[in-house]
Design a protein around this motif. Structure first.
Motif, mmCIF file in Angstrom:
data_model
loop_
_atom_site.group_PDB
_atom_site.id
_atom_site.type_symbol
_atom_site.label_atom_id
_atom_site.label_comp_id
_atom_site.label_asym_id
_atom_site.label_seq_id
_atom_site.Cartn_x
_atom_site.Cartn_y
_atom_site.Cartn_z
ATOM 1 N N SER A 9 10.542 -22.032 -22.143
ATOM 2 C CA SER A 9 10.511 -21.228 -23.361
ATOM 3 C C SER A 9 11.323 -21.845 -24.499
ATOM 4 C CB SER A 9 11.036 -19.816 -23.066
ATOM 5 O OG SER A 9 12.376 -19.869 -22.605
ATOM 6 N N THR A 10 11.984 -22.984 -24.246
ATOM 7 C CA THR A 10 12.753 -23.629 -25.293
ATOM 8 C C THR A 10 11.842 -24.022 -26.444
ATOM 9 O OG1 THR A 10 14.265 -24.517 -23.652
ATOM 10 C CG2 THR A 10 14.302 -25.540 -25.822
ATOM 11 N N LYS A 11 12.261 -23.702 -27.669
ATOM 12 C CA LYS A 11 11.439 -23.994 -28.830
ATOM 13 C C LYS A 11 11.376 -25.492 -29.096
ATOM 14 C CE LYS A 11 11.715 -19.710 -31.483
ATOM 15 N NZ LYS A 11 12.062 -19.120 -32.803
ATOM 16 N N ASP A 12 10.196 -25.949 -29.466
ATOM 17 C CA ASP A 12 10.039 -27.333 -29.871
ATOM 18 C C ASP A 12 10.596 -27.509 -31.282
ATOM 19 O OD1 ASP A 12 8.817 -27.850 -27.476
ATOM 20 O OD2 ASP A 12 6.789 -27.627 -28.253
ATOM 21 N N CYS A 321 -2.376 -34.424 -31.767
ATOM 22 C CA CYS A 321 -1.224 -34.695 -30.899
ATOM 23 C C CYS A 321 -1.172 -36.175 -30.563
ATOM 24 C CB CYS A 321 -1.283 -33.854 -29.612
ATOM 25 S SG CYS A 321 -2.652 -34.266 -28.508
ATOM 26 N N ASP A 322 0.011 -36.630 -30.119
ATOM 27 C CA ASP A 322 0.151 -38.016 -29.665
ATOM 28 C C ASP A 322 1.447 -38.160 -28.882
ATOM 29 O OD1 ASP A 322 -0.869 -40.631 -29.483
ATOM 30 O OD2 ASP A 322 0.469 -41.347 -31.056
ATOM 31 N N TYR A 323 1.433 -39.071 -27.884
ATOM 32 C CA TYR A 323 2.623 -39.438 -27.120
ATOM 33 C C TYR A 323 3.245 -40.703 -27.707
ATOM 34 C CZ TYR A 323 1.430 -36.413 -23.087
ATOM 35 O OH TYR A 323 1.173 -35.358 -22.255
ATOM 36 N N ASN A 324 4.574 -40.812 -27.574
ATOM 37 C CA ASN A 324 5.210 -42.091 -27.911
ATOM 38 C C ASN A 324 5.032 -43.078 -26.765
ATOM 39 O OD1 ASN A 324 7.002 -40.968 -26.051
ATOM 40 N ND2 ASN A 324 8.831 -41.645 -27.135
ATOM 41 N N LEU A 325 5.336 -44.350 -27.016
ATOM 42 C CA LEU A 325 5.091 -45.390 -26.014
ATOM 43 C C LEU A 325 5.973 -45.234 -24.774
ATOM 44 C CD1 LEU A 325 4.419 -48.841 -27.717
ATOM 45 C CD2 LEU A 325 2.823 -47.225 -26.704
ATOM 46 N N LEU A 329 8.171 -38.239 -25.428
ATOM 47 C CA LEU A 329 8.066 -37.388 -26.611
ATOM 48 C C LEU A 329 6.602 -37.114 -26.919
ATOM 49 C CD1 LEU A 329 10.685 -38.945 -29.084
ATOM 50 C CD2 LEU A 329 10.903 -36.788 -27.819
ATOM 51 N N LEU A 330 6.338 -35.886 -27.307
ATOM 52 C CA LEU A 330 5.002 -35.479 -27.729
ATOM 53 C C LEU A 330 5.113 -34.873 -29.121
ATOM 54 C CD1 LEU A 330 1.961 -34.794 -26.951
ATOM 55 C CD2 LEU A 330 2.839 -32.523 -26.360
ATOM 56 N N VAL A 331 4.298 -35.364 -30.039
ATOM 57 C CA VAL A 331 4.254 -34.778 -31.375
ATOM 58 C C VAL A 331 2.898 -34.093 -31.523
ATOM 59 C CG1 VAL A 331 3.397 -36.927 -32.436
ATOM 60 C CG2 VAL A 331 4.545 -35.228 -33.851
ATOM 61 N N TYR A 332 2.899 -32.903 -32.146
ATOM 62 C CA TYR A 332 1.650 -32.176 -32.332
ATOM 63 C C TYR A 332 1.701 -31.381 -33.632
ATOM 64 C CZ TYR A 332 4.168 -28.088 -30.419
ATOM 65 O OH TYR A 332 5.071 -27.081 -30.203
ATOM 66 N N ALA A 333 0.526 -31.032 -34.128
ATOM 67 C CA ALA A 333 0.426 -30.337 -35.414
ATOM 68 C C ALA A 333 -0.310 -29.018 -35.243
ATOM 69 C CB ALA A 333 -0.306 -31.209 -36.435
ATOM 70 N N LYS A 352 2.067 -27.225 -39.817
ATOM 71 C CA LYS A 352 3.396 -27.646 -39.372
ATOM 72 C C LYS A 352 3.245 -28.785 -38.367
ATOM 73 C CE LYS A 352 5.359 -22.919 -39.571
ATOM 74 N NZ LYS A 352 4.083 -22.189 -39.728
ATOM 75 N N ILE A 353 4.316 -29.566 -38.204
ATOM 76 C CA ILE A 353 4.377 -30.605 -37.185
ATOM 77 C C ILE A 353 5.568 -30.305 -36.281
ATOM 78 C CG2 ILE A 353 4.643 -33.075 -36.725
ATOM 79 C CD1 ILE A 353 3.467 -33.634 -39.471
ATOM 80 N N PHE A 354 5.373 -30.474 -34.975
ATOM 81 C CA PHE A 354 6.414 -30.203 -33.993
ATOM 82 C C PHE A 354 6.626 -31.418 -33.092
ATOM 83 C CE2 PHE A 354 4.538 -26.133 -35.061
ATOM 84 C CZ PHE A 354 5.635 -25.295 -35.208
ATOM 85 N N VAL A 355 7.823 -31.512 -32.547
ATOM 86 C CA VAL A 355 8.147 -32.560 -31.569
ATOM 87 C C VAL A 355 8.629 -31.878 -30.295
ATOM 88 C CG1 VAL A 355 9.544 -34.597 -31.056
ATOM 89 C CG2 VAL A 355 8.820 -34.147 -33.416
ATOM 90 N N HIS A 356 8.058 -32.287 -29.180
ATOM 91 C CA HIS A 356 8.426 -31.745 -27.872
ATOM 92 C C HIS A 356 8.975 -32.868 -26.996
ATOM 93 C CE1 HIS A 356 8.237 -29.395 -24.173
ATOM 94 N NE2 HIS A 356 7.540 -30.381 -23.611
ATOM 95 N N TYR A 357 10.147 -32.647 -26.444
ATOM 96 C CA TYR A 357 10.708 -33.594 -25.469
ATOM 97 C C TYR A 357 10.227 -33.203 -24.074
ATOM 98 C CZ TYR A 357 14.018 -36.006 -22.441
ATOM 99 O OH TYR A 357 14.570 -36.780 -21.456
ATOM 100 N N LEU A 358 9.680 -34.162 -23.346
ATOM 101 C CA LEU A 358 9.138 -33.882 -22.025
ATOM 102 C C LEU A 358 10.195 -34.078 -20.947
ATOM 103 C CD1 LEU A 358 6.601 -35.506 -23.717
ATOM 104 C CD2 LEU A 358 5.447 -34.625 -21.680
#
Length: 368
Positions: A9-12, A321-325, A329-333, A352-358
């Motif tokens: 439930s942690t916010k991105d 959306c896209d993953y970093n190399l 990290l996942l970025v999504y809009a 909006k754009i969000f970043v999620h740490y996996l």
């Protein structure tokens, strides 16, 4: 599909910038130690952001991470931007625009060079690192191959009977999603032999229109998503496909499909678009984002959903959306995807754009 996943439930992290219109594409910089990503969309703005993430309390199952993002560059176009592709790790970007133009942006020089064009919108641009070539695909059905040393005239073209809606590549596989639910693919190994034509053109096994394709990490197949929230994982042999000429389809015993982005209300099932699919370059899992405002992460080897975003303020669609190399990290809009027409646009929040740490458990299924 086994419905076995965690739901943190942690916010991105939300990127702190006002965006005027729907984000169409997000792409991380292709270098493992630099977390830059670019965005583009219907406001005609090409933006580059830097992500700084600091793990402050690492543990096996639940890292504590601080994320900050900064806008480091921006370029305004006259037309909406439908796609972007980094030119390797040069820091420069190719774009395909709604007016059909194919462009090259050099940020240090603050310059834009028009490489070529399509008669209608340029839906996709992909830079082929191994060949130093650019491929563009348009709504005119043309696939064009560009040698950057001789712009303005493509070195090869192929005319499809259908519009090009989506493209993706990995290793030697270039896969293309077309209108009328057709799929095609190229074996890029044959570019070295001066052959520029598809291996096959065939019908998708999915019944509704293809929205997105994504080549698998090892280039041994692809994932496709459609307009009713279905996702198909298709495996193929580039040199010996199992082609069914009677039904105009490729079939493999390894193929499988699953349903996402659906909602049951008043005994009615509402299905939403699959708007984007990204393949984790390290772990091979995939992220699927859709018109219901959710994203899901799937381990393809185990065929298990390992994470799903359910905490959201409204049902604003996710569009890219896209993953970093590094694969962490996942970025999504988020933003309206216009699937219901203009009269419903006011019901959704602005883009909006969000970043999620996996966390480790969100990268690949651990254990049985």
């Amino acid at each position: 599909m086994i419905n076995n996943f965690s739901n943190n439930s942690t916010k991105d992290h939300q990127v702190p910038i006002l965006i005027d219109d729907t984000i169409q594409s997000l792409r991380f910089f292709p270098k493992i130690d630099l977390n830059y990503f670019a965005s583009c969309g219907w406001d005609g703005k090409l933006r580059i952001f830097e992500i700084k993430n600091n793990i402050v309390n690492a543990s096996t199952n639940n890292d504590k991470v601080n994320i900050n993002t900064n806008l480091i560059s921006q370029f305004q176009f006259k037309s909406p931007i439908l796609s972007l592709s980094w030119k390797g790790d040069s820091g420069n970007i190719f774009t395909g625009c709604c007016d059909g133009s194919i462009n090259y942006v050099e940020f240090q020089k603050n310059s834009l060079t028009k490489i070529g064009e399509h008669q209608y919108g340029c839906r996709e641009v992909i830079y082929l690192d191994n060949f130093n070539l650019l491929i563009s695909g348009g709504w005119d059905g043309l696939l064009k191959l560009w040698d950057l040393r001789t712009p303005n005239v493509p070195i090869s073209t192929y005319q499809f009977a259908n519009k090009i809606y989506t493209m993706s590549y990995s290793k030697n596989l270039l896969v293309i999603g077309l209108s009328e639910n057709n799929i095609s693919y190229f074996n890029l190994d044959k570019l070295q032999k001066a052959k520029f034509e598809p291996e096959l053109i065939y019908q998708s096994l999915l019944k509704c229109q293809i929205k997105k394709v994504a080549a698998l990490k090892d280039g041994n197949g692809y994932v496709e998503g459609n307009s009713e929230g279905r996702v198909l994982v298709k495996y193929l042999n580039l040199y010996n496909p199992n082609f069914d000429k009677i039904n105009n389809q490729i079939k493999s015993e390894k193929d499988f499909s699953f349903k996402f982005h659906r909602e049951l209300r008043d005994n009615i099932i509402y299905a939403y678009n699959v708007n984007d699919i990204s393949v984790n370059p390290i772990y091979g899992s995939i992220c699927v984002v859709g018109g219901d405002g959710k994203y899901s992460i799937i381990d393809l080897d185990k065929k298990i959903k390992i994470y799903e975003r359910k905490k959201y303020e409204d049902k604003t669609p996710l569009t890219a959306c896209d993953y970093n190399l590094k694969g962490d990290l996942l970025v999504y809009a988020s933003g309206y995807d216009w699937s219901k027409g203009a009269k419903f646009a006011h019901l959704y929040s602005r883009p909006k754009i969000f970043v999620h740490y996996l966390q480790n458990s969100q990268r690949k299924k651990i254990g049985l």
